[in-house]
Design a protein around this motif. Structure first.
Motif, PDB file in Angstrom:
ATOM      1  N   UNK A 341      80.062  45.136  13.286  1.00 16.69           N
ATOM      2  CA  UNK A 341      81.675  45.153  13.389  1.00 16.69           C
ATOM      3  C   UNK A 341      82.203  45.143  14.800  1.00 16.69           C
ATOM      4  N   UNK A 342      83.395  44.785  14.928  1.00 16.84           N
ATOM      5  CA  UNK A 342      84.065  44.821  16.030  1.00 16.84           C
ATOM      6  C   UNK A 342      83.767  46.216  17.073  1.00 16.84           C
ATOM      7  N   UNK A 343      83.842  47.245  16.429  1.00 14.55           N
ATOM      8  CA  UNK A 343      83.990  48.716  17.126  1.00 14.55           C
ATOM      9  C   UNK A 343      82.642  49.006  17.886  1.00 14.55           C
ATOM     10  N   UNK A 344      81.618  48.381  16.945  1.00 11.20           N
ATOM     11  CA  UNK A 344      80.150  48.506  17.545  1.00 11.20           C
ATOM     12  C   UNK A 344      80.072  47.381  18.459  1.00 11.20           C
ATOM     13  N   UNK A 345      80.200  46.131  17.786  1.00  4.50           N
ATOM     14  CA  UNK A 345      80.126  44.997  18.772  1.00  4.50           C
ATOM     15  C   UNK A 345      78.686  44.810  19.417  1.00  4.50           C
ATOM     16  N   UNK A 346      77.484  44.916  18.574  1.00 10.96           N
ATOM     17  CA  UNK A 346      76.351  44.311  18.869  1.00 10.96           C
ATOM     18  C   UNK A 346      76.169  43.013  18.086  1.00 10.96           C
ATOM     19  N   UNK A 347      75.144  41.954  18.715  1.00 12.44           N
ATOM     20  CA  UNK A 347      75.193  40.669  18.352  1.00 12.44           C
ATOM     21  C   UNK A 347      74.373  40.590  17.063  1.00 12.44           C
ATOM     22  N   UNK A 348      73.317  41.521  16.910  1.00 15.80           N
ATOM     23  CA  UNK A 348      72.644  41.350  15.808  1.00 15.80           C
ATOM     24  C   UNK A 348      71.537  42.596  15.673  1.00 15.80           C
ATOM     25  N   UNK A 349      70.807  42.559  14.825  1.00 14.39           N
ATOM     26  CA  UNK A 349      69.932  43.789  14.618  1.00 14.39           C
ATOM     27  C   UNK A 349      68.520  43.250  14.390  1.00 14.39           C
ATOM     28  N   UNK A 350      67.656  43.796  15.085  1.00 14.08           N
ATOM     29  CA  UNK A 350      66.137  43.343  14.915  1.00 14.08           C
ATOM     30  C   UNK A 350      65.336  44.587  14.536  1.00 14.08           C
ATOM     31  N   UNK A 351      64.827  44.311  13.270  1.00 12.32           N
ATOM     32  CA  UNK A 351      63.901  45.577  12.707  1.00 12.32           C
ATOM     33  C   UNK A 351      62.332  45.219  12.978  1.00 12.32           C
ATOM     34  N   UNK A 352      61.586  46.481  12.843  1.00 10.58           N
ATOM     35  CA  UNK A 352      60.222  46.244  12.547  1.00 10.58           C
ATOM     36  C   UNK A 352      59.759  47.429  11.439  1.00 10.58           C
ATOM     37  N   UNK A 353      59.248  46.770  10.699  1.00 10.58           N
ATOM     38  CA  UNK A 353      58.770  47.736   9.441  1.00 10.58           C
ATOM     39  C   UNK A 353      57.270  47.849   9.558  1.00 10.58           C
ATOM     40  N   UNK A 354      57.097  49.207   9.602  1.00  6.65           N
ATOM     41  CA  UNK A 354      55.732  49.590   9.757  1.00  6.65           C
ATOM     42  C   UNK A 354      55.397  50.092   8.355  1.00  6.65           C
ATOM     43  N   UNK A 360      52.490  45.435   9.817  1.00 12.71           N
ATOM     44  CA  UNK A 360      53.859  45.426  10.724  1.00 12.71           C
ATOM     45  C   UNK A 360      54.488  43.976  10.345  1.00 12.71           C
ATOM     46  N   UNK A 361      55.902  44.163  10.068  1.00 15.56           N
ATOM     47  CA  UNK A 361      56.421  43.218   9.515  1.00 15.56           C
ATOM     48  C   UNK A 361      57.874  43.195  10.345  1.00 15.56           C
ATOM     49  N   UNK A 362      58.245  42.181  11.123  1.00 12.91           N
ATOM     50  CA  UNK A 362      59.496  42.150  11.907  1.00 12.91           C
ATOM     51  C   UNK A 362      60.348  40.950  11.720  1.00 12.91           C
ATOM     52  N   UNK A 363      61.568  41.197  12.100  1.00 16.25           N
ATOM     53  CA  UNK A 363      62.535  39.821  11.924  1.00 16.25           C
ATOM     54  C   UNK A 363      62.212  38.999  12.991  1.00 16.25           C
ATOM     55  N   UNK A 364      61.445  39.259  14.002  1.00 14.14           N
ATOM     56  CA  UNK A 364      61.114  38.235  15.002  1.00 14.14           C
ATOM     57  C   UNK A 364      59.609  37.975  15.083  1.00 14.14           C
ATOM     58  N   UNK A 365      59.090  37.913  13.829  1.00 16.15           N
ATOM     59  CA  UNK A 365      57.552  37.681  13.718  1.00 16.15           C
ATOM     60  C   UNK A 365      56.918  36.465  14.561  1.00 16.15           C
ATOM     61  N   UNK A 370      50.933  40.623  15.725  1.00 13.38           N
ATOM     62  CA  UNK A 370      50.902  41.869  15.233  1.00 13.38           C
ATOM     63  C   UNK A 370      50.248  42.953  16.172  1.00 13.38           C
ATOM     64  N   UNK A 371      49.447  42.375  17.249  1.00  9.36           N
ATOM     65  CA  UNK A 371      48.919  43.370  18.259  1.00  9.36           C
ATOM     66  C   UNK A 371      50.293  43.815  19.062  1.00  9.36           C
ATOM     67  N   UNK A 372      51.082  42.721  19.346  1.00 11.79           N
ATOM     68  CA  UNK A 372      52.306  42.976  20.270  1.00 11.79           C
ATOM     69  C   UNK A 372      53.216  44.123  19.467  1.00 11.79           C
ATOM     70  N   UNK A 373      53.563  43.685  18.197  1.00 11.25           N
ATOM     71  CA  UNK A 373      54.393  44.732  17.250  1.00 11.25           C
ATOM     72  C   UNK A 373      53.552  45.909  17.432  1.00 11.25           C
ATOM     73  N   UNK A 374      52.168  46.173  17.265  1.00  5.56           N
ATOM     74  CA  UNK A 374      51.805  47.541  17.173  1.00  5.56           C
ATOM     75  C   UNK A 374      52.041  48.075  18.411  1.00  5.56           C
ATOM     76  N   UNK A 375      52.116  47.385  19.728  1.00  8.97           N
ATOM     77  CA  UNK A 375      52.551  48.216  20.989  1.00  8.97           C
ATOM     78  C   UNK A 375      53.989  48.677  20.840  1.00  8.97           C
ATOM     79  N   UNK A 376      55.001  48.035  20.015  1.00  6.10           N
ATOM     80  CA  UNK A 376      56.483  48.518  19.758  1.00  6.10           C
ATOM     81  C   UNK A 376      56.158  49.736  19.212  1.00  6.10           C
ATOM     82  N   UNK A 377      55.472  49.768  18.045  1.00  4.23           N
ATOM     83  CA  UNK A 377      55.414  50.874  17.165  1.00  4.23           C
ATOM     84  C   UNK A 377      54.842  51.903  18.022  1.00  4.23           C
ATOM     85  N   UNK A 378      53.856  51.721  18.566  1.00  2.00           N
ATOM     86  CA  UNK A 378      53.089  52.816  19.294  1.00  2.00           C
ATOM     87  C   UNK A 378      54.264  53.505  20.389  1.00  2.00           C
TER      88      UNK A 378
END
Lengths: 586, 586
Positions: A341-354, A360-365, A370-378
């Protein structure tokens, strides 16, 4: 004597007593043989009962009472058969022997009840009727209680309340002044104070040592929601103190108020969060710390995997929404909409489900293993069951957007309860703000704010980096008060004016009387001011300050009850030697 | 940490302690081997001592300190050889080991001492320096203490302090309003309140029951000596009360303040003196009852003896100056001059000496026998040694002149000591005043003041005789507060407006919002307001309220320190859509 008791004090101990009560008819119920009237005053509600058998004339009279009639009822306190345990007077009623109508009432324009049928505009116009409603009345009483406690505390630690004048001089910096044309000096104007800042500094020069005042301040601003042209400050200043003594003093005040009014004890010293950290970890200089969800900077971890959004971003940061791995597609879409929304103004949201099964499941799988995503989670310190939410982009904007998202998640997860309070200090604000349009620095606070001594060398080399000896008290994401150590050294003051691009003449013209006063022995001093309306609203767990002001103005700065502002007479204009311009026709 | 102690707290118990003090250099004395510096802060004065033998560098530094320099001194508390028993810190001194100049001072424009060499104008311009003087500082501290006690007491008896707005509407009756042009509603103006009168009545309609406020009020009047364009009131209102409950309440407040602040107990109920009696016996509606000297009406006794002055006078009245029979010719001439000065305006003074030998000697002996004169003395309740002073003429003027004479005699006889207080109520003021020019009645108080119920029938037949349910608190000849029971019955209000010559339209236009509010159940109510500045000055036994205001204005309504009022910018005028008229050349 009009009454022997109020409507809030009689109970079972009083049965058998002959009493006289006064108040307003809240409502009446006619049950044929009996008529019940709820009589209301500031202190409570007491039930009156009229019996057709014992006194039919009186009962007939009671039947004819309208809502909000002012009456005086004489009678005897009796135990009620049908007790109401919700109110202190609910176990008794008054068997009335004499009824006196003190004043009649027309039918009010809205019902005087908690669930009133009156809209905001109507209630503002008839504010004196809205103030009869319990919640509004209690807000004003709370305000009184907080003011009393503030004064009691400040007095107990040696502060003197000094009344500063309301008719002062117009100061060119800051917000717009309200002005008052002078009749005795035609063509000149008083201004109403935006704050007693310079006056309280003069009181320090005068040696008052510890000053406070609960004081009206005025700003002629275009009103945003919940701003008032006149508002109240708890204004304070002390001499011969360093920053931490000031913080300790007002931390003491804040803790005292919460203890006295809410029964809440904050035993630990409050956190002192540097401004830089507040921005880096919460994206706000007034973070709501009722919950954690601290930002983690993922920039170095996530870059270099051909995901263009990340690779081109200045900053990538995430928050860990614990236990939210089960969020549905719909919920995630809602969050994406929220950040876009304009007041917040981000282009998009990326998530990572643990996921709870450890996957691990992300929107940019497709860009990350999976190893990389684990690094994020850590890095996020996440555990199975958590949901990581990530935003990317230009750093300042992304931090702000992430702050919005964090608060939204706080709301969704119930972390922002109105009866939970987390006060903290935000310290070390920048001294200066660069204004791109004016191509110069402006004082973030005011030109008398002292730089931190250790940053003094930067004043000439890199002024934008200089931190101020300034601080805010923040509670639940709201700035409740702020202040600073002031400059008392004339050399540093000169340097400050130089950095702000003031010539000597500018400085003298604008702040001459204060500069002059400082020549005669100004002590080291500093202080702070609390937004009193805001503080009281915060204590009550509410957002709108308007509900804590007896006679507030609307968003156009109008008092619709008094019908102010209004026209004045030609004679008044003549005396003031001013003319009203005719509006241009175009 | 700047200091461990203040300059007012160290004494013999502290000898041997290492301390740090901060403050201003009051004065220094260089005795060759030793240099003494009096260090001053809000709390007191402590002597610093520097010894040439033990530390010559430090002593040299101390010698160079100027008056009003701000310093920090570290040292040890020692017993003084040359003790000063007038101040709490006078038995000790600090042997200084470290001296730090926190700020220098230019030579102040006047000396910061009780016997200052600065004139009033200069001290007003440098008010922040004048406030350093003990007497001025203590006045402001006293003001704080009185305000604290007022709030403590009012809170303890269930009053709620409600802040009423400063930006209100202009009211056509009363004194001249200060006005504030509205930028958002061009061509309209707010007014600053002359008092929160209507707002506090609305709070009673709202059911607040007991309200008070220590509040700034504003009047754009041509300033007489000791009037301020902004002044402070203790404003109060209560519901469901009759007059005597109001008087009891505020009598309680007055007694509490005198007890807390001055240690004076008024155990007896205060006198309630009807206005008529005050005028008849003291020639004033604010009599100074620190002493008696009640007027005696001699009209019937002295007439009919061919003394034309008496025979043609409407009223002849006397006072008995006890023990003054020995007054010399010169003293009597002074008194005659006193009563003949234009402000008092008597034509002459007649005296009757009751000599200690029992003989009687008057200035009109040739008209009256000794026997006749004895009748005067008896009527005056005089005894040998007394002096009777008599004035004659038109009644109202003569009563006023006699009042002046009475006060003058009170002064001469030392009956008006500043530390003696005599509070009383003056009650039953006239409701209306006839204005000969306008040929109509005006409300003496305001149009909402209730007539005394027993005088209601006179409203239509002889309005000038109607007494109001109004009262003043008078102390030592000064009106400290006043108030009234208000009209809450719309029929009586209509009658009042009729007597005042208001049409229905007039009444609605001027007081519409209040009249409207009263339709929805106005309770019986009344209240009062105290002049806070005046009250504090009175408690301190002083006459000028200006000395009890931190930043007062001068008689032209100017703040010469702030240089307010002053010019504003063309941009401000543009935004407000007003123009300043050019002064007429003639």
């Amino acid at each position: 004597m009009y009454r022997t008791h109020t409507c809030g004090e009689l109970n079972m101990k009083d049965t058998g007593k002959d009493v006289i009560l006064c108040g307003w008819v809240q409502k009446s119920r006619d049950l044929g043989g009996m008529t019940f009237v709820d009589l209301r005053d500031r202190y409570g509600i007491t039930q009156l009962v009229f019996n057709m058998d014992s006194n039919s004339d009186l009962c007939e009279k009671a039947r004819k009472l309208g809502r909000e009639f002012v009456i005086q009822a004489t009678g005897k306190v009796k135990e009620r058969s049908n007790k109401n345990h919700k109110i202190p007077t609910g176990e008794i009623e008054i068997e009335v022997t004499e009824l006196n109508i003190l004043n009649r009432s027309e039918i009010p324009p809205f019902t005087i009840e908690e669930d009133t049928d009156g809209g905001e505009e109507l209630r503002m116009k008839y504010r004196y009727l809205d103030l009869r409603r319990n919640s509004v009345k209690n807000n004003i009483i709370l305000r009184h209680q907080v003011a009393q406690e503030v004064r009691k505390y400040m007095d107990s630690i040696g502060f003197i309340e000094v009344e500063t004048p309301v008719l002062v001089n117009s100061t060119p910096e800051g917000a717009r002044d309200f002005v008052v044309p002078s009749r005795m000096q035609p063509g000149t104007f008083y201004a109403l104070p935006q704050s007693p800042q310079t006056l309280k500094q003069l009181l320090m020069v005068a040696g008052f040592d510890k000053y406070f005042q609960i004081v009206k301040c005025f700003r002629d601003e275009d009103l945003r929601a919940d701003r008032q042209p006149e508002f109240t400050q708890i204004d304070c200043e002390m001499s011969f103190v360093e920053r931490d003594e000031i913080l300790d003093t007002f931390e003491g005040l804040a803790k005292y108020i919460f203890k006295q009014i809410k029964g809440i004890e904050f035993s630990e010293p409050l956190i002192k969060l540097p401004y830089q950290d507040a921005m880096e970890y919460y994206g706000s200089d007034k973070p709501d710390l009722r919950f954690g969800m601290k930002f983690v900077n993922l920039t170095d971890i996530v870059k270099g995997h051909d995901f263009i959004v990340f690779d081109t971003a200045e900053y990538i940061g995430g928050i860990n929404a614990e236990g939210c791995a089960g969020y549905t597609r719909k919920q995630l879409d809602e969050l994406t909409e929220f950040v876009k929304k304009p007041q917040t103004g981000a282009k998009g949201l990326i998530y990572l489900r643990y996921n709870t099964d450890g996957t691990l499941k992300s929107s940019v799988d497709k860009f990350y293993s999976a190893e990389e995503l684990k690094k994020w989670a850590d890095a996020m310190n996440a555990k199975p069951g958590d949901l990581i939410l990530i935003l990317a982009g230009e750093k300042k904007k992304t931090l702000t957007a992430l702050s919005d998202l964090r608060l939204e998640m706080g709301n969704r997860l119930g972390f922002r309860a109105k009866d939970k309070f987390f006060p903290l200090w935000v310290v070390d604000f920048p001294l200066l703000e660069w204004d791109e349009e004016a191509k110069r620095f402006f004082a973030m606070h005011h030109p008398f704010t002292s730089p931190k001594p250790e940053d003094l060398p930067l004043m000439e080399t890199d002024p934008g980096k200089v931190r101020a000896n300034a601080y805010d008290l923040v509670i639940n994401g709201v700035e409740i008060g702020g202040g600073s150590i002031r400059i008392h050294d004339s050399e540093i003051q000169k340097l400050m004016f130089k950095v702000l691009g003031f010539t000597d003449q500018d400085a003298i013209r604008q702040f001459g009387f204060l500069m002059n006063a400082f020549k005669y022995g100004a002590p080291p001093h500093g202080g702070m001011a609390f937004g009193f309306d805001r503080l009281v609203a915060m204590i009550a767990g509410q957002d709108s300050i308007r509900d804590f002001i007896a006679f507030p103005k609307n968003n156009s700065g109008k008092d619709v009850m008094l019908d102010a502002p209004g026209p004045i007479s030609g004679m008044q204009l003549d005396e003031l030697m001013i003319d009203i311009r005719k509006p241009k026709k175009d």
